[in-house]
Design a protein around this motif. Structure first.
Motif, mmCIF file in Angstrom:
data_model
loop_
_atom_site.group_PDB
_atom_site.id
_atom_site.type_symbol
_atom_site.label_atom_id
_atom_site.label_comp_id
_atom_site.label_asym_id
_atom_site.label_seq_id
_atom_site.Cartn_x
_atom_site.Cartn_y
_atom_site.Cartn_z
ATOM 1 N N UNK A 1 23.164 -52.630 -55.016
ATOM 2 C CA UNK A 1 24.460 -51.968 -54.821
ATOM 3 C C UNK A 1 25.241 -51.862 -56.119
ATOM 4 N N UNK A 2 25.059 -52.848 -56.990
ATOM 5 C CA UNK A 2 25.840 -52.915 -58.229
ATOM 6 C C UNK A 2 24.890 -53.170 -59.405
ATOM 7 N N UNK A 3 24.193 -52.121 -59.888
ATOM 8 C CA UNK A 3 23.172 -52.308 -60.927
ATOM 9 C C UNK A 3 23.709 -52.895 -62.233
ATOM 10 N N UNK A 4 25.018 -52.786 -62.447
ATOM 11 C CA UNK A 4 25.587 -53.357 -63.660
ATOM 12 C C UNK A 4 25.499 -54.880 -63.690
ATOM 13 N N UNK A 5 25.173 -55.491 -62.559
ATOM 14 C CA UNK A 5 24.972 -56.933 -62.542
ATOM 15 C C UNK A 5 23.710 -57.345 -63.305
ATOM 16 N N UNK A 6 22.754 -56.422 -63.424
ATOM 17 C CA UNK A 6 21.557 -56.609 -64.249
ATOM 18 C C UNK A 6 20.824 -57.916 -63.913
ATOM 19 N N UNK A 7 20.411 -58.005 -62.679
ATOM 20 C CA UNK A 7 19.719 -59.202 -62.219
ATOM 21 C C UNK A 7 18.517 -59.543 -63.090
ATOM 22 N N UNK A 8 17.775 -58.527 -63.542
ATOM 23 C CA UNK A 8 16.552 -58.794 -64.300
ATOM 24 C C UNK A 8 16.801 -59.597 -65.574
ATOM 25 N N UNK A 9 18.006 -59.494 -66.133
ATOM 26 C CA UNK A 9 18.294 -60.232 -67.363
ATOM 27 C C UNK A 9 18.497 -61.724 -67.105
ATOM 28 N N UNK A 10 18.658 -62.105 -65.836
ATOM 29 C CA UNK A 10 18.846 -63.514 -65.485
ATOM 30 C C UNK A 10 17.540 -64.181 -65.057
ATOM 31 N N UNK A 11 16.539 -63.378 -64.683
ATOM 32 C CA UNK A 11 15.317 -63.923 -64.111
ATOM 33 C C UNK A 11 14.272 -64.201 -65.187
ATOM 34 N N UNK A 12 13.542 -65.302 -65.016
ATOM 35 C CA UNK A 12 12.367 -65.521 -65.853
ATOM 36 C C UNK A 12 11.177 -64.796 -65.229
ATOM 37 N N UNK A 13 9.982 -64.958 -65.775
ATOM 38 C CA UNK A 13 8.822 -64.234 -65.266
ATOM 39 C C UNK A 13 8.536 -64.516 -63.813
ATOM 40 N N UNK A 14 8.633 -65.786 -63.431
ATOM 41 C CA UNK A 14 8.375 -66.145 -62.034
ATOM 42 C C UNK A 14 9.438 -65.560 -61.111
ATOM 43 N N UNK A 15 10.683 -65.539 -61.579
ATOM 44 C CA UNK A 15 11.773 -64.971 -60.788
ATOM 45 C C UNK A 15 11.602 -63.476 -60.585
ATOM 46 N N UNK A 16 11.206 -62.772 -61.648
ATOM 47 C CA UNK A 16 10.984 -61.329 -61.534
ATOM 48 C C UNK A 16 9.843 -61.028 -60.569
ATOM 49 N N UNK A 17 8.789 -61.818 -60.644
ATOM 50 C CA UNK A 17 7.649 -61.596 -59.749
ATOM 51 C C UNK A 17 8.046 -61.827 -58.300
#
Length: 385
Positions: free
Chosen positions: A247-263
């Motif tokens: 809903x809010x892409x400016x939160x940029x979740x991917x920048x907070x996740x490590x590799x395991x989190x992204x997977x």
């Protein structure tokens, strides 16, 4: 947050309704649909509570206009189910919000109804058997383009209210703008139905809402996240983070996740709750991130935008919660009751002793529906604030 028909004549029934109301469909379909609740598309489908279980119903899969959390237009899918009982006079309409099904399009309630695999279909069938029509939203991004905005309260609430509007605009005999409306949901559906109750007066005041039955409500996402960190429901934290990020892409979740989190988040986006709940359990936020988003001001602000209890519903509410709920803390439910009562709402509060999250929905659904039946019958609600 987790929870989880051979209908003969469905196609003919759908064609009959379409033939009876060609002007309505022409005005409210395709690119001409502009108002929230306008029908974009409609086609006959089937409603099976369990695989192969027949029901005497007609059902339509619909897409309809709604509103995003930012206030912009979107298109949401859903299903409208009506008893095939020959009744043509006004009948009650329940707009029903399901609990967590997952984030993949195949998880949408509409996708499972024809096969009897939608988790809450047996509860929905109990409502249909009362002679009521039911509209079931798939929510934003489930069965329609884009990611599911899971746990984004405002987007869920508008989808629930607009599903009722769309059902009334389909041209089904007995389901019209004069139909008394009930709102119902548990878990994620409790959040969605509670948001619909709070938004009703400002967003869809023309709907004749008689009451809202809502349970297991994640009214405070921050409190729910902290409670589930590292526990059985820890995967729900990351699903919710993905929903907020959608809903809010400016939160940029991917920048907070490590590799395991992204997977893990990528996995959630294409799978359903039965496997998600196993895959995501007993994980700590710190194990899957390079920085905890819950500690950041922008994330805290967005999560708090989904907090319930800041507006008193204008129609009575039946609110219930298991006292040993392992996913949505009982105190979160009690807090919502206190907030609504403090704002002057009519709340009938029901603690469910010794019941956890799944027990709460299975035991609480019948009395919640009975309560809605009393509202449809015009009996006054008895609050216990």
């Amino acid at each position: 947050m987790p929870i989880r028909t051979q209908v003969t004549g469905v196609l003919a029934a759908g064609l009959l309704v379409a033939a009876a109301t060609p002007a309505a469909f022409a005005a409210e379909s395709g690119a001409d649909a502009a108002r929230p609740g306008d029908v974009v598309s409609s086609e006959p489908t089937a409603f099976h509570p369990l695989p192969g279980q027949w029901t005497n119903t007609k059902a339509w899969h619909i897409t309809y206009r709604s509103t995003t959390a930012r206030g912009g237009p979107n298109v949401v899918s859903g299903t409208v189910i009506v008893p095939d009982d020959g009744r043509t006079g006004p009948r009650p309409l329940v707009t029903y919000a399901v609990g967590t099904v997952g984030m993949g399009d195949s998880c949408a309630p509409s996708a499972g109804f024809p096969y009897g695999t939608t988790i809450e279909a047996t509860l929905i069938n109990q409502i249909v058997q009362r002679g009521w029509a039911v509209a079931v939203t798939d929510y934003e991004g489930l069965g329609t383009p884009g990611d599911h905005t899971y746990t984004v309260g405002r987007a869920e609430g508008t989808a629930v209210l607009d599903a009722a509007r769309a059902a009334q605009r389909l041209g089904i005999p007995g389901v019209s703008a004069e139909s008394p409306v009930g709102i119902m949901g548990y878990s994620q559906g409790g959040q969605a139905s509670s948001w619909a109750a709070e938004l009703h007066q400002s967003y869809a005041p023309e709907l004749k809402v008689k009451g809202t039955a809502t349970g297991g409500v994640p009214a405070d996402l921050m409190a729910v996240a902290h409670s589930n960190d590292g526990g059985l429901g820890s995967g729900l934290i990351f699903m919710a983070a993905a929903g907020q990020d959608a809903a809010f892409p400016e939160l940029r979740l991917d920048t907070y996740l490590n590799g395991a989190g992204k997977a893990l988040v990528d996995y959630f986006k294409t799978h359903c709750v039965a496997v998600d709940s196993v895959t995501g359990s007993f994980k700590k936020i710190t194990d899957l991130t390079v920085k905890n988003p819950l500690e950041q001001a922008d994330w805290q602000a967005r999560l708090n935008e989904s907090r319930l209890g800041t507006v008193a519903p204008d129609a009575p509410v039946y609110l219930y919660h298991g006292t040993v709920d392992e996913l949505i803390p009982y105190e979160v439910g009690r807090g919502l009751r206190a907030d609504w009562c403090g704002r002057g709402a009519s709340v009938s509060w029901h603690a469910l002793p010794l019941l956890g999250h799944i027990g709460g929905v299975t035991v609480g659904a019948l009395p919640a529906a009975d309560w809605l039946g009393d509202r449809f019958a015009g009996r006054p609600a008895q609050g216990n604030c």
